[in-house]
Design a protein around this motif. Structure first.
Motif, PDB file in Angstrom:
ATOM      1  N   GLU A 192       0.827  -1.069  -0.110  1.00  0.00           N
ATOM      2  CA  GLU A 192      -0.120  -0.228   0.085  1.00  0.00           C
ATOM      3  C   GLU A 192       0.975   1.174  -0.190  1.00  0.00           C
ATOM      4  OE1 GLU A 192      -2.473   0.002   3.545  1.00  0.00           O
ATOM      5  OE2 GLU A 192      -3.909  -1.758   2.717  1.00  0.00           O
ATOM      6  N   MET A 193       2.331   1.086  -0.143  1.00  0.00           N
ATOM      7  CA  MET A 193       3.052   2.238   0.139  1.00  0.00           C
ATOM      8  C   MET A 193       2.986   3.114  -1.364  1.00  0.00           C
ATOM      9  SD  MET A 193       7.128   2.540   0.386  1.00  0.00           S
ATOM     10  CE  MET A 193       7.280   1.633   1.983  1.00  0.00           C
ATOM     11  N   GLU A 194       2.925   2.351  -2.265  1.00  0.00           N
ATOM     12  CA  GLU A 194       2.767   3.029  -3.716  1.00  0.00           C
ATOM     13  C   GLU A 194       1.322   3.971  -3.721  1.00  0.00           C
ATOM     14  OE1 GLU A 194       2.906   2.155  -8.313  1.00  0.00           O
ATOM     15  OE2 GLU A 194       1.664   0.879  -7.129  1.00  0.00           O
ATOM     16  N   MET A 195       0.198   3.514  -3.264  1.00  0.00           N
ATOM     17  CA  MET A 195      -0.918   3.911  -3.006  1.00  0.00           C
ATOM     18  C   MET A 195      -0.971   5.175  -2.278  1.00  0.00           C
ATOM     19  SD  MET A 195      -4.731   2.671  -2.135  1.00  0.00           S
ATOM     20  CE  MET A 195      -4.386   1.208  -2.889  1.00  0.00           C
ATOM     21  N   SER A 196      -0.320   5.067  -1.083  1.00  0.00           N
ATOM     22  CA  SER A 196      -0.277   6.239  -0.009  1.00  0.00           C
ATOM     23  C   SER A 196       0.653   7.270  -0.587  1.00  0.00           C
ATOM     24  CB  SER A 196       0.246   5.795   1.270  1.00  0.00           C
ATOM     25  OG  SER A 196       0.065   6.743   2.281  1.00  0.00           O
ATOM     26  N   VAL A 197       1.723   7.065  -1.144  1.00  0.00           N
ATOM     27  CA  VAL A 197       2.666   8.158  -1.505  1.00  0.00           C
ATOM     28  C   VAL A 197       1.834   8.733  -2.916  1.00  0.00           C
ATOM     29  CG1 VAL A 197       4.856   8.681  -3.306  1.00  0.00           C
ATOM     30  CG2 VAL A 197       4.699   6.895  -1.225  1.00  0.00           C
ATOM     31  N   ARG A 198       1.070   8.121  -3.823  1.00  0.00           N
ATOM     32  CA  ARG A 198       0.296   8.741  -4.948  1.00  0.00           C
ATOM     33  C   ARG A 198      -0.753   9.600  -4.240  1.00  0.00           C
ATOM     34  NH1 ARG A 198      -1.297   4.669  -7.148  1.00  0.00           N
ATOM     35  NH2 ARG A 198       0.277   4.691  -8.933  1.00  0.00           N
ATOM     36  N   THR A 199      -1.467   9.114  -3.109  1.00  0.00           N
ATOM     37  CA  THR A 199      -2.442   9.956  -2.661  1.00  0.00           C
ATOM     38  C   THR A 199      -2.035  11.118  -1.716  1.00  0.00           C
ATOM     39  OG1 THR A 199      -3.916   7.918  -2.591  1.00  0.00           O
ATOM     40  CG2 THR A 199      -4.522   9.749  -1.209  1.00  0.00           C
ATOM     41  N   ASN A 200      -0.988  11.015  -1.064  1.00  0.00           N
ATOM     42  CA  ASN A 200      -0.632  11.869   0.063  1.00  0.00           C
ATOM     43  C   ASN A 200       0.511  12.699  -0.404  1.00  0.00           C
ATOM     44  OD1 ASN A 200      -2.461  11.160   2.526  1.00  0.00           O
ATOM     45  ND2 ASN A 200      -1.499   9.358   1.751  1.00  0.00           N
ATOM     46  N   ARG A 201       1.359  12.298  -1.199  1.00  0.00           N
ATOM     47  CA  ARG A 201       2.709  12.987  -1.845  1.00  0.00           C
ATOM     48  C   ARG A 201       1.995  13.702  -3.332  1.00  0.00           C
ATOM     49  NH1 ARG A 201       3.287  12.961   2.955  1.00  0.00           N
ATOM     50  NH2 ARG A 201       5.053  11.794   3.857  1.00  0.00           N
ATOM     51  N   SER A 202       2.378  12.644  -4.354  1.00  0.00           N
ATOM     52  CA  SER A 202       1.836  13.264  -5.484  1.00  0.00           C
ATOM     53  C   SER A 202       1.894  11.790  -6.650  1.00  0.00           C
ATOM     54  CB  SER A 202       2.602  14.311  -6.222  1.00  0.00           C
ATOM     55  OG  SER A 202       3.766  13.844  -6.522  1.00  0.00           O
ATOM     56  N   ALA A 203       1.185  11.820  -7.575  1.00  0.00           N
ATOM     57  CA  ALA A 203       1.352  10.755  -8.573  1.00  0.00           C
ATOM     58  C   ALA A 203       2.610  10.829  -9.252  1.00  0.00           C
ATOM     59  CB  ALA A 203       0.309  10.792  -9.671  1.00  0.00           C
ATOM     60  N   LYS A 204       3.386  11.939  -9.530  1.00  0.00           N
ATOM     61  CA  LYS A 204       4.579  12.398 -10.224  1.00  0.00           C
ATOM     62  C   LYS A 204       5.443  11.568  -9.261  1.00  0.00           C
ATOM     63  CE  LYS A 204       7.668  15.730 -12.091  1.00  0.00           C
ATOM     64  NZ  LYS A 204       7.792  17.070 -12.190  1.00  0.00           N
ATOM     65  N   ILE A 205       5.558  11.818  -8.060  1.00  0.00           N
ATOM     66  CA  ILE A 205       6.535  11.039  -7.117  1.00  0.00           C
ATOM     67  C   ILE A 205       6.405   9.710  -7.032  1.00  0.00           C
ATOM     68  CG2 ILE A 205       7.313  10.712  -4.837  1.00  0.00           C
ATOM     69  CD1 ILE A 205       6.601  13.884  -4.300  1.00  0.00           C
ATOM     70  N   SER A 206       5.155   9.089  -7.197  1.00  0.00           N
ATOM     71  CA  SER A 206       4.927   7.591  -7.036  1.00  0.00           C
ATOM     72  C   SER A 206       5.389   6.949  -8.445  1.00  0.00           C
ATOM     73  CB  SER A 206       3.365   7.479  -6.921  1.00  0.00           C
ATOM     74  OG  SER A 206       3.374   6.068  -6.947  1.00  0.00           O
ATOM     75  N   GLY A 207       5.176   7.851  -9.365  1.00  0.00           N
ATOM     76  CA  GLY A 207       5.612   7.174 -10.689  1.00  0.00           C
ATOM     77  C   GLY A 207       7.181   7.309 -11.016  1.00  0.00           C
ATOM     78  N   ALA A 208       7.850   8.316 -10.205  1.00  0.00           N
ATOM     79  CA  ALA A 208       9.341   8.355 -10.347  1.00  0.00           C
ATOM     80  C   ALA A 208       9.941   7.186  -9.544  1.00  0.00           C
ATOM     81  CB  ALA A 208       9.701   9.716  -9.830  1.00  0.00           C
ATOM     82  N   ILE A 209       9.155   6.646  -8.468  1.00  0.00           N
ATOM     83  CA  ILE A 209       9.686   5.524  -7.737  1.00  0.00           C
ATOM     84  C   ILE A 209       9.681   4.432  -8.342  1.00  0.00           C
ATOM     85  CG2 ILE A 209       9.510   4.291  -5.753  1.00  0.00           C
ATOM     86  CD1 ILE A 209      10.725   6.739  -4.865  1.00  0.00           C
ATOM     87  N   ASN A 210       8.564   4.252  -9.154  1.00  0.00           N
ATOM     88  CA  ASN A 210       8.580   3.159  -9.887  1.00  0.00           C
ATOM     89  C   ASN A 210       9.575   2.794 -11.048  1.00  0.00           C
ATOM     90  OD1 ASN A 210       6.605   1.304  -9.068  1.00  0.00           O
ATOM     91  ND2 ASN A 210       4.764   2.895  -9.410  1.00  0.00           N
ATOM     92  N   HIS A 211       9.680   4.182 -11.548  1.00  0.00           N
ATOM     93  CA  HIS A 211      10.579   4.174 -12.800  1.00  0.00           C
ATOM     94  C   HIS A 211      12.041   3.732 -12.189  1.00  0.00           C
ATOM     95  CE1 HIS A 211       8.130   6.898 -15.578  1.00  0.00           C
ATOM     96  NE2 HIS A 211       7.776   5.960 -15.480  1.00  0.00           N
ATOM     97  N   GLN A 212      12.402   4.416 -11.033  1.00  0.00           N
ATOM     98  CA  GLN A 212      13.604   3.931 -10.336  1.00  0.00           C
ATOM     99  C   GLN A 212      13.900   2.416 -10.367  1.00  0.00           C
ATOM    100  OE1 GLN A 212      13.448   7.044  -7.395  1.00  0.00           O
ATOM    101  NE2 GLN A 212      15.651   6.642  -7.386  1.00  0.00           N
ATOM    102  N   PHE A 213      12.705   1.835  -9.862  1.00  0.00           N
ATOM    103  CA  PHE A 213      12.625   0.332  -9.780  1.00  0.00           C
ATOM    104  C   PHE A 213      13.091  -0.162 -11.007  1.00  0.00           C
ATOM    105  CE2 PHE A 213      10.417   0.616  -5.473  1.00  0.00           C
ATOM    106  CZ  PHE A 213      11.135  -0.181  -4.862  1.00  0.00           C
TER     107      PHE A 213
END
Length: 643
Positions: A192-213
């Motif tokens: 649920e970390m991705e969902m919480s980051v997207r909701t409480n930080r931003s979709a851009k930040i969540s996407g950037a983390i996925n791209h790093q993976f």
């Protein structure tokens, strides 16, 4: 057993052995020379940045890390602490990010000055030698403002990435890739970390983390990437750890929603349960555009994963898909089709314009879905109507199959076996409820698992339905059904035949049941008053009564047909269901990311027949058609031989 902390130390030693300057380090341990060289390169990077040579400045910082700091990393971990080494590594990445974002010169210079100061601070300790301090690799675990759930999730990421580096050093690139993927899915997505980051930080930040993976996964597949792999791993862990302080967990938010204050009244409950679906829709559209942009940059594989992740992590896991499906399952399937077609277009290396057509259709559909859910028509009578339609829509297909089986048993004097079919229905209903609860409470972020379960269940149902249809249609020929009537084939049902009937009935109910429960769960969230619940229940009851009427009509009308037309009607119906399920089952597997679809542009989409414009969905249907032709020829031959 080697702990995670010491695994990192072992990896550090290996990195030290393989680094370009390791021989010089072994000979002289000239730490002062290393520090001076790093400082000179950082000063050069500062000058380049001031002159707006951004790429060269970033590259200079990067090479200062790869070519020189790698020689200090191991000694810092051994003589000071893993934590200090980790923090200094991360500063190189921070400086590069600041340059990439074109932040003011003063901020960049201040960070470079801090790194240089840290180098001077560790230099005397390295030169004099000092024992290892037993500190953790990261300070995440000791921070009070990070939820325990996130510490556990971070540990899953941390441990898997450590295992990735170990496997990579051994030359086992396949295992390294698997560990990198496991870190992403077990630690970031399914926690649920991705969902919480997207909701409480931003979709851009969540996407950037996925791209790093994704970058780590690609690096882990090829040799000679150990320095870059270690650097990107450190940077990723630092970026994630920066996001975790005061990051709400989804479970905590659900608990707050589930327990509003007693004085709040229904208005507060309504507000707590309401979700800004327009925001969810915007997130979907933004991430689809980001995926198309990634495709334009030449990375089709990552773009396809981005589209699929958007489907599962936003469209499905937010509850949007289920909300739509509880009102209009056909419209839900239409929206799902846009995601699937986008993936197929990317796989086929099609034009960006064709993708934008699908993206625009999805955007319009999302707007329509938001209006449907948040519009003015959300009242008690709409709850009644939606509840009625759910049970009718989802139950009718299963009811027809069960009714056909029951009618067959009655018509052939096997009333004593009806209890077996009733048992299969009861078991299927119970299994449906249990499955829905499991997916709702435990696997809410593993949407692919739900799609795969539905897909494989339908494939099994296809096999059983085809066997049933062949068995019934084989009795159509005059001699065959005459012998059947005379008792030569109907003295008793064999155990195998009875098991087949049980499974066919079970699968017919089970494949519809779990989704029905989830739809009602979503609809119940809109019934925020006692009256709303009553209307929802009333819709279910009326729908169940109508289904019962349909069942009895079929049960007591079809049974009066002569045997030959009866076998013809029920056998053809079973075959039709097998054909429909064959297409839908493969579509579920595609949506579950088992494989990417191959689009056939000129093939029409006919959902009610299970026909979709993809090679993978059409292959099993073609096989069924060929099987039906061979079965027909075989039955004709058997009939001629019986004369």
């Amino acid at each position: 057993m080697i702990t995670r902390k010491f695994r990192y130390l072992i990896i550090s030693f290996l990195l030290l052995l393989f680094s370009p300057l390791s021989a010089l380090a072994d000979d002289a341990q000239n730490y002062q020379q290393y520090v001076s060289e790093i400082e000179q390169r950082l000063d050069t990077a500062t000058t380049l940045y001031e002159q707006n040579h951004m790429d060269e400045a970033r590259r200079t910082v990067q090479m200062a890390y790869f070519e020189i700091f790698e020689n200090l990393e191991g000694p810092i971990r051994i003589n000071i602490s893993a934590k200090k080494s980790y923090q200094m590594e991360a500063m190189f990445g921070t400086i590069r990010k600041m340059m990439n974002e074109k932040l003011p010169k003063d901020q960049v210079v201040a960070t470079i000055h801090q790194l240089k100061q840290d180098l001077q601070d560790v230099l005397p300790i390295l030169e004099n030698g000092q024992s290892l301090e037993g500190e953790a690799s990261h300070d995440v675990y000791g921070q009070a403002d990070i939820a325990p759930h996130w510490k556990q999730s971070f540990k899953a990421i941390d441990d898997n990435l450590a295992s990735m580096l170990t496997a990579y050093q051994k030359g086992d690139f396949k295992a390294a890739k698997n560990f990198a993927q496991k870190a992403q899915y077990d630690g970031y997505k399914n926690s649920e970390m991705e969902m919480s980051v997207r909701t409480n930080r931003s979709a851009k930040i969540s996407g950037a983390i996925n791209h790093q993976f994704y970058d780590l996964i690609k690096l882990s597949e090829k040799p000679n990437n150990i320095n870059e792999l270690g650097y990107q791993t450190t940077l990723l862990l630092q970026d994630i750890s920066d996001l975790l302080p005061n990051l709400p967990t989804t479970r905590e938010e659900q608990n707050q929603v589930a327990a509003p204050s007693a004085d709040a009244g229904s208005a507060t409950e309504s507000k707590a349960n309401d979700v800004d679906w327009s925001k969810v829709a915007r997130t979907v559209n933004q991430q689809i555009q980001q995926a198309i942009q990634t495709y334009k940059q030449g990375d089709a594989q990552k773009a396809m994963l981005d589209v699929q992740d958007t489907y599962f992590d936003v469209f499905e896991n937010s509850g949007f898909e289920t909300k739509i499906g509880s009102r209009d399952s056909k419209f839900k399937a239409q929206l799902e089709g846009y995601f699937t077609r986008l993936v197929s277009l990317m796989k086929a290396k099609d034009s960006v314009e064709a993708m934008q057509v699908q993206a625009k259709g999805l955007e319009n559909g999302m707007d329509q879905a938001v209006n449907m859910i948040q519009g003015t028509g959300k009242n008690d009578w709409s709850l009644f109507l939606y509840s009625l339609l759910i049970i009718l829509r989802e139950g009718l297909e299963a009811l027809l199959i069960v009714a056909a089986i029951v009618t067959y048993l009655v018509k052939n004097n096997h009333q004593d076996k009806l209890s077996v079919i009733r048992q299969s229905v009861y078991v299927a209903l119970a299994a449906s409820v249990v499955t829905a609860i499991i997916f709702q409470l435990i696997f809410s972020n593993a949407g692919a698992s739900r799609e795969l379960l539905e897909g494989f269940t339908m494939i099994f149902a296809v096999v059983m339905l085809f066997m049933m249809s062949y068995w019934l249609l084989s009795k159509v020929e005059a001699n065959n059904w005459k012998r059947y009537l005379e008792g030569k084939l109907s003295l008793a049902l064999t155990t195998g035949s009875l098991v087949g009937l049980w499974l066919t009935s079970f699968l017919a109910v089970y494949r519809e049941g779990a989704e029905t429960v989830l739809f009602y769960y979503a609809l119940a969230a809109d019934a925020q008053t006692t009256m709303g619940i009553m209307y929802l229940v009333a819709g279910f009851v009326v729908g169940a009564i109508l289904l019962a009427i349909c069942y009895f009509i079929m049960r007591y009308s079809v049974v009066k047909l002569p045997l030959k037309p009866f076998f013809m009607v029920t056998g053809s119906f079973m075959y039709l269901m097998a054909f429909v399920f064959a297409g839908k089952s493969i579509l579920e597997l595609i949506e579950g990311k088992l494989f990417e679809p191959t689009l056939l542009p000129n093939v029409p989409e006919i959902p009610w027949l299970g026909i979709y414009p993809y090679v993978q969905t059409l292959i099993p249907q073609v096989i069924l058609v060929v099987a039906a032709i061979f079965a027909f020829i075989y039955m004709k031959r058997q009939s001629r031989m019986a004369h």
